[in-house]
Design a protein around this motif. Sequence first.
Motif, PDB file in Angstrom:
ATOM      1  N   LEU A   1       0.823  -1.205   0.000  1.00 21.54           N
ATOM      2  CA  LEU A   1       0.000   0.000   0.000  1.00 21.54           C
ATOM      3  C   LEU A   1       0.859   1.258   0.000  1.00 21.54           C
ATOM      4  N   SER A   2       1.854   1.320   0.892  1.00 24.65           N
ATOM      5  CA  SER A   2       2.659   2.541   1.018  1.00 24.65           C
ATOM      6  C   SER A   2       3.415   2.831  -0.272  1.00 24.65           C
ATOM      7  N   ARG A   3       4.064   1.805  -0.852  1.00 21.14           N
ATOM      8  CA  ARG A   3       4.847   2.034  -2.073  1.00 21.14           C
ATOM      9  C   ARG A   3       3.949   2.307  -3.273  1.00 21.14           C
ATOM     10  N   THR A   4       2.763   1.690  -3.311  1.00 25.07           N
ATOM     11  CA  THR A   4       1.828   1.938  -4.411  1.00 25.07           C
ATOM     12  C   THR A   4       1.334   3.373  -4.387  1.00 25.07           C
ATOM     13  N   VAL A   5       1.007   3.863  -3.190  1.00 21.34           N
ATOM     14  CA  VAL A   5       0.549   5.253  -3.058  1.00 21.34           C
ATOM     15  C   VAL A   5       1.651   6.214  -3.488  1.00 21.34           C
ATOM     16  N   VAL A   6       2.872   5.951  -3.045  1.00 25.42           N
ATOM     17  CA  VAL A   6       4.003   6.800  -3.424  1.00 25.42           C
ATOM     18  C   VAL A   6       4.227   6.734  -4.933  1.00 25.42           C
ATOM     19  N   ASN A   7       4.135   5.543  -5.497  1.00 21.31           N
ATOM     20  CA  ASN A   7       4.322   5.361  -6.936  1.00 21.31           C
ATOM     21  C   ASN A   7       3.289   6.153  -7.728  1.00 21.31           C
ATOM     22  N   ALA A   8       2.037   6.097  -7.266  1.00 19.75           N
ATOM     23  CA  ALA A   8       0.972   6.828  -7.952  1.00 19.75           C
ATOM     24  C   ALA A   8       1.138   8.335  -7.788  1.00 19.75           C
ATOM     25  N   ASP A   9       1.451   8.766  -6.561  1.00 18.82           N
ATOM     26  CA  ASP A   9       1.628  10.197  -6.299  1.00 18.82           C
ATOM     27  C   ASP A   9       2.820  10.776  -7.059  1.00 18.82           C
ATOM     28  N   ALA A  10       3.832   9.930  -7.293  1.00 26.72           N
ATOM     29  CA  ALA A  10       5.024  10.398  -8.006  1.00 26.72           C
ATOM     30  C   ALA A  10       4.778  10.522  -9.505  1.00 26.72           C
ATOM     31  N   GLY A  11       3.604  10.084  -9.966  1.00 22.69           N
ATOM     32  CA  GLY A  11       3.234  10.274 -11.365  1.00 22.69           C
ATOM     33  C   GLY A  11       3.507   9.109 -12.274  1.00 22.69           C
ATOM     34  N   ALA A  12       3.566   7.880 -11.734  1.00 23.25           N
ATOM     35  CA  ALA A  12       3.809   6.705 -12.570  1.00 23.25           C
ATOM     36  C   ALA A  12       2.708   6.584 -13.621  1.00 23.25           C
ATOM     37  N   LYS A  13       3.120   6.357 -14.874  1.00 21.18           N
ATOM     38  CA  LYS A  13       2.172   6.265 -15.975  1.00 21.18           C
ATOM     39  C   LYS A  13       1.848   4.832 -16.374  1.00 21.18           C
ATOM     40  N   SER A  14       2.745   3.903 -16.034  1.00 18.30           N
ATOM     41  CA  SER A  14       2.568   2.526 -16.475  1.00 18.30           C
ATOM     42  C   SER A  14       3.378   1.592 -15.580  1.00 18.30           C
ATOM     43  N   PRO A  15       3.218   0.264 -15.763  1.00 19.04           N
ATOM     44  CA  PRO A  15       4.037  -0.690 -14.999  1.00 19.04           C
ATOM     45  C   PRO A  15       5.528  -0.610 -15.308  1.00 19.04           C
ATOM     46  N   ILE A  16       5.906   0.211 -16.293  1.00 22.71           N
ATOM     47  CA  ILE A  16       7.333   0.416 -16.567  1.00 22.71           C
ATOM     48  C   ILE A  16       8.046   0.926 -15.314  1.00 22.71           C
ATOM     49  N   SER A  17       7.337   1.710 -14.495  1.00 22.71           N
ATOM     50  CA  SER A  17       7.945   2.228 -13.263  1.00 22.71           C
ATOM     51  C   SER A  17       8.364   1.085 -12.351  1.00 22.71           C
ATOM     52  N   GLY A  18       7.510   0.043 -12.229  1.00 24.98           N
ATOM     53  CA  GLY A  18       7.873  -1.119 -11.426  1.00 24.98           C
ATOM     54  C   GLY A  18       9.016  -1.888 -12.038  1.00 24.98           C
ATOM     55  N   PHE A  19       9.026  -1.974 -13.373  1.00 16.99           N
ATOM     56  CA  PHE A  19      10.103  -2.667 -14.075  1.00 16.99           C
ATOM     57  C   PHE A  19      11.434  -1.953 -13.832  1.00 16.99           C
ATOM     58  N   LEU A  20      11.405  -0.621 -13.894  1.00 19.16           N
ATOM     59  CA  LEU A  20      12.617   0.164 -13.646  1.00 19.16           C
ATOM     60  C   LEU A  20      13.079   0.008 -12.200  1.00 19.16           C
ATOM     61  N   SER A  21      12.125  -0.043 -11.268  1.00 22.34           N
ATOM     62  CA  SER A  21      12.483  -0.236  -9.854  1.00 22.34           C
ATOM     63  C   SER A  21      13.228  -1.540  -9.660  1.00 22.34           C
ATOM     64  N   SER A  22      12.759  -2.595 -10.327  1.00 18.28           N
ATOM     65  CA  SER A  22      13.430  -3.887 -10.187  1.00 18.28           C
ATOM     66  C   SER A  22      14.837  -3.842 -10.779  1.00 18.28           C
ATOM     67  N   ILE A  23      15.026  -3.104 -11.864  1.00 22.75           N
ATOM     68  CA  ILE A  23      16.366  -2.966 -12.449  1.00 22.75           C
ATOM     69  C   ILE A  23      17.292  -2.233 -11.480  1.00 22.75           C
ATOM     70  N   PHE A  24      16.767  -1.192 -10.842  1.00 27.29           N
ATOM     71  CA  PHE A  24      17.571  -0.454  -9.858  1.00 27.29           C
ATOM     72  C   PHE A  24      17.955  -1.350  -8.675  1.00 27.29           C
ATOM     73  N   ILE A  25      17.037  -2.250  -8.292  1.00 23.50           N
ATOM     74  CA  ILE A  25      17.342  -3.189  -7.210  1.00 23.50           C
ATOM     75  C   ILE A  25      18.496  -4.102  -7.614  1.00 23.50           C
ATOM     76  N   VAL A  26      18.486  -4.527  -8.877  1.00 26.77           N
ATOM     77  CA  VAL A  26      19.585  -5.361  -9.372  1.00 26.77           C
ATOM     78  C   VAL A  26      20.905  -4.602  -9.284  1.00 26.77           C
ATOM     79  N   VAL A  27      20.883  -3.324  -9.654  1.00 27.80           N
ATOM     80  CA  VAL A  27      22.091  -2.489  -9.579  1.00 27.80           C
ATOM     81  C   VAL A  27      22.574  -2.396  -8.137  1.00 27.80           C
ATOM     82  N   VAL A  28      21.634  -2.184  -7.205  1.00 25.47           N
ATOM     83  CA  VAL A  28      21.999  -2.121  -5.786  1.00 25.47           C
ATOM     84  C   VAL A  28      22.584  -3.456  -5.340  1.00 25.47           C
TER      85      VAL A  28
END
Length: 584
Positions: A331-358
Amino acid sequence: MTPKLNFLAYLPAWSWLKHYRKQDIKSDLLSALIVIAMLVPQGMAYAIVAGLPPITGLYASVLPMMIYALIGGSPTLSIGPVALISMMTFATLNPLFEIGSSTYIEAACLLAILVGLISTLLGILKFGFLIRLISHPVIKSFIIASAVLIALSQLKLLLNIPLKIDNLPHFFQSFWQYKAQIHLASVFFGLCSILFLLFTPRLLQSDLVTRHLNKNWIQILVKTTPLWLIILTIFIMQYFNFQNIGIETVGAIPSGFPPITFPHWNSNLVLELLPGASMIAMVSFVESISIAQATALQNRRELNSNQELIALGLANISAGVSAAFPVTGSLSRTVVNADAGAKSPISGFLSSIFIVVVSLYFTGLFYHLPLVVLAATIMVSIWKLVDFKPFIETWHYSKADGISMWITFFAVLFIDISSGLIIGVITTFILLLWRISRPHIAVIGQIEGTEHFRNIHRHDAITLAKIISIRVDESLSFLNINSLKEFIIQEVSKNASLQHVILNCSSVSGIDLSAAETLADINIDLGKHGIQLHLSEVKGPVMDKLQHTVLLQQLRGKVFLTHYQAVAYLKQQTQQQEQSDQVL
């Protein structure tokens, strides 16, 4: 090529990828960066709640988010580790395995796969509705009670003592046993972290700061407060060497891609984990679909519950084969994702790529991260869920729902999470059966000057001495037909001059064979006293059922289209009978 295109047409990603615009990438990239700032500390913290190494929390945020981005229907739902599912994972595995052992970790992976298989199978068979049979009061109570246990579970890190947190009796017993070993430095560090998380957002939103900073920047800083706390405490630990005074840190975290492997299993282990997996599948779907539906309504998008169930199932299977544990929508991350202006599930895909980098390059930065900071992060975020107002509101609205809430709450706290949920569900169904067995039945009368009939105890309605109108506000079944029979007997016994009983069926949408046979018996019993039974406003499906019974054949009275017609006809008939009696 045609079969391939047809196959892709069944993927929700196929529809939004065709219309994806280049300018949307900026919004998705920004929202992904903000979400990742929350996800890294949350992922590690929730892994600790589940009794697993912190790195598994990062693994749980890679493949599951990618899978959901392709198959899920919500553009903003953030899939990954959450506190409640982590706690349920711990509650399932803790009695069976030693925490932190290799068998514990493999069992967690197998548990995620089982959760995924259950969810996927139910989604394919379109049985998603079965999981949603849990009432909202039970879910609310379950979440609140679980939040209490999750918050208390972090005290073992805050106090640095081995507390048992499967239920309150064990918690207080272990606290009393180890209270002399409380580590004061860890307590102080943890309390400072809690105060930082509580008051930094207030400071950032104060007039002193808002005068000099842009509102959007302030929101970003507030949402990423846990990340700034982690950076600050890592610096403090390195600079002052606080680990020398006994403050425990995360330690070495292995770097690299999540290992793709299937955990060892056998039939006995599967049978041991299956009850817990079923409970987790149930709760994760309810939590995820509720969040997804809220965002779908805001974005005016369609959402298929069975498709979401399949997406969540495949996400959990991917978590299990990538050394992670069960996941669901946050819930918390979804609300933040929506408030930050996410337009599509690409935002989640990018988040997972950043996790891989970390995971590849930055895990070494967390070596000096104090465990009490992760504990403080969980306590502050989860304690917001502990709200007893719903208990009071529900009790005032429905005593039955209030009882089920309190039973669930105490069962979770004093037994364990899974048993508490099962007891809550069973209580709900028992109370539901009790309510159905005691339907609302009323004597109705005509409102003067109208053709409407209402409860005589609520309205000033007209009644007739020789005619009684009875309305039952429930479908008739073997559970409640005897209540109706008792009510009719009671009303008939009050009026010796009664000649007609009209059963208003306007609120009866179904009838089973037992109820139909009992109505036939009531018809016979009333006939022995010279009283006719009539039916009015019978719905089509109910009439179809009655056509196959002896009730309509033996009915001494009539079946009327409207209740007004029934009363008018019988009133005229009784008046004519009275006139003929007077002539005689």
